[in-house]
Design a protein around this motif. Structure first.
Motif, short mmCIF file in Angstrom:
data_model
loop_
_atom_site.label_atom_id
_atom_site.label_comp_id
_atom_site.label_asym_id
_atom_site.label_seq_id
_atom_site.Cartn_x
_atom_site.Cartn_y
_atom_site.Cartn_z
N VAL A 1 0.85 -1.19 0.00
CA VAL A 1 0.00 0.00 0.00
C VAL A 1 0.89 1.24 0.00
N SER A 2 0.28 2.39 -0.17
CA SER A 2 0.97 3.66 0.03
C SER A 2 0.97 4.02 1.51
N GLY A 3 1.55 5.16 1.84
CA GLY A 3 1.52 5.61 3.22
C GLY A 3 0.10 5.82 3.73
N GLU B 1 -4.41 4.12 7.15
CA GLU B 1 -5.79 3.63 7.26
C GLU B 1 -5.81 2.29 7.99
N ALA B 2 -4.86 1.41 7.66
CA ALA B 2 -4.78 0.12 8.36
C ALA B 2 -4.54 0.34 9.84
N GLY B 3 -3.69 1.31 10.16
CA GLY B 3 -3.40 1.59 11.56
C GLY B 3 -4.59 2.10 12.34
N ILE B 4 -5.52 2.74 11.65
CA ILE B 4 -6.72 3.25 12.30
C ILE B 4 -7.79 2.17 12.45
N ILE B 5 -8.04 1.41 11.37
CA ILE B 5 -9.22 0.53 11.38
C ILE B 5 -9.02 -0.76 12.16
N ASP C 1 1.19 9.22 12.11
CA ASP C 1 1.59 9.31 10.71
C ASP C 1 3.05 9.75 10.72
N ALA C 2 3.94 8.79 10.46
CA ALA C 2 5.38 9.09 10.42
C ALA C 2 5.91 8.95 9.00
N VAL C 3 5.05 9.23 8.03
CA VAL C 3 5.41 8.98 6.63
C VAL C 3 6.65 9.76 6.21
N THR C 4 6.76 11.04 6.60
CA THR C 4 7.98 11.78 6.26
C THR C 4 8.87 12.06 7.47
N VAL D 1 0.93 2.92 17.42
CA VAL D 1 0.81 2.60 16.00
C VAL D 1 1.62 3.64 15.23
N ILE D 2 2.52 3.18 14.37
CA ILE D 2 3.32 4.08 13.54
C ILE D 2 3.18 3.63 12.09
N ALA D 3 2.78 4.54 11.22
CA ALA D 3 2.62 4.24 9.80
C ALA D 3 3.62 5.03 8.98
N SER D 4 4.17 4.38 7.95
CA SER D 4 5.13 5.05 7.07
C SER D 4 5.06 4.44 5.67
N GLY D 5 5.78 5.05 4.72
CA GLY D 5 5.73 4.60 3.33
C GLY D 5 7.10 4.53 2.69
#
Length: 385
Positions: free
Chosen positions: A61-63, A68-72, A168-171, A187-191
């Motif tokens: 997936v993208s960031g 979204e996965a981290g939220i749901i 949201d740690a994408v950047t 929860v930490i999400a990145s891309g």
């Protein structure tokens, strides 16, 4: 002659030759022992980068998909959540929360300003019945170049006791320290197309034990983004669905490069690129959109004076020098330009970009600086670092 395109945007970012060559290899079976070994190495190094011994899961997936996965996976419809918004991506997470039927309360700051941790503290302390289930924060707001004070906001979340913190740690992941275990982030999400130095296509979600406990009672719908499936399969060095095999070849190479450089050196390089860029832009007489104390190490946003057309700056940088700068977003489109300096970027890249920017500004008739002032400021900053 066609020149080499130089990406100075916040993503996709430049890709090192080692990762490009790795991607050029023939694919292998994603259920083979050979791929299992590559996947295991990537997972271990992802944990190193996130500074955690817990799950760091890889998704195709993208960031945005990772976030979204981290939220749901950890919430249920009707749950009360606080969402920090001070730019395009904070606003996006509020939209995602509403789309899934969450009771989203917005904690807002103006674009270009950091979120105020005290606003979170007041809301969390007032929640004596512990109804707030999560706090959602964009660490580095890509649209503005602002780095929010995640550490302080997280302390207030921890004092609440019940709420999860979702980041949201994408950047920011890979550009600035995001110590998951030390801070107790949930929860930490990145891309992949940011500081990971590889093309778009992979998203990563790191999950704490506290978040996994919430997973057991969360009822939002999920299937492809069901992180429980990814965690179960990751323990066996595999994935529940077909992964982009060659992207993992690239990820393996880029993480090896980061480990060779060393975590603190990676962060120090991004700080140096940030301070050098900001010093040079100031010397050129161009106002910065984010204040020094809230500047992201990943991207510098510039709001030029009325005498300098931001769109013409970007157009001439691309036309004359094949250097790509990013536009503003939403109401800032055409009003600012953004200089990315994350991932596979070095001191020489900044010097080249600033030199080109000086030429463009002179061609556009900018009179707010002395010729050579930007490079002089950059050189001084680099000499002192």
């Amino acid at each position: 002659m066609d020149n080499k395109l130089m990406l100075m945007i916040p993503g996709p970012t430049p890709v090192p030759e080692a990762a490009l060559l790795a991607m050029a290899k023939h694919p292998m079976g994603h259920r083979s022992k050979e791929f299992d070994a590559i996947f295991a190495e990537c997972t271990e190094n992802l944990k190193w980068l996130h500074q955690t011994s817990g799950d760091v899961l890889s998704l195709t997936v993208s960031g945005t998909g990772a976030m979204e996965a981290g939220i749901i996976n950890f919430l249920s419809a009707g749950d009360r959540v606080l969402v920090g918004t001070n730019g395009k991506f904070g606003e996006r997470w509020a939209e995602v929360a509403v789309a899934y039927g969450l009771n989203a309360e917005i904690i807002k700051a103006e674009w270009g300003q950091p979120l105020n941790p005290e606003d979170f503290r007041e809301k969390l302390e007032a929640d004596t019945e512990k109804q707030i289930k999560a706090v959602i924060v964009t660490h580095s707001e890509t649209s503005t170049g602002v780095l929010n004070d995640l550490e302080t906001i997280n302390r207030h979340v921890k004092a609440h006791g019940e709420a999860l913190i979702m980041v949201d740690a994408v950047t920011s992941l890979g550009a600035v320290s995001v110590p998951m275990e030390a801070w107790g982030l949930d929860v930490i999400a990145s891309g992949s197309q940011k500081a990971y130095m590889i093309p778009p296509g992979l998203g990563f979600v790191a999950v704490s034990p506290k978040a996994w406990k919430a997973y057991k009672t969360a009822t939002l719908p999920r299937y492809y983004l069901d992180l429980g499936k990814y965690s179960k399969d990751a323990a066996k060095n595999t994935t529940p669905f077909t992964p982009p095999v060659n992207m993992f070849f690239a990820l393996q190479a880029s993480l090896q490069m980061m480990k060779a450089e060393g975590l603190e050196n990676v962060f120090a390089r991004h700080r140096r690129l940030m301070t050098t860029t900001r010093a040079a832009v100031k010397a050129l007489g161009l106002p910065l959109f984010a204040a020094d104390g809230a500047a992201s190490p990943a991207i510098t946003s510039v709001m030029p004076p009325a005498s300098v057309d931001a769109q013409k700056v970007r157009t001439l940088m691309r036309k004359k020098f094949d250097i790509a700068l990013a536009d503003g977003q939403d109401h800032l489109k055409g009003k600012i330009f953004r200089i990315g300096h994350l991932g596979f970027v070095c001191d020489r890249d900044i010097l080249a970009a600033i030199s080109a920017l000086e030429v463009v500004l002179q061609e556009l008739g900018h009179e707010g600086c002395t010729p050579g002032a930007g490079i002089a400021a950059a050189a001084k900053e680099l000499a002192g670092s």
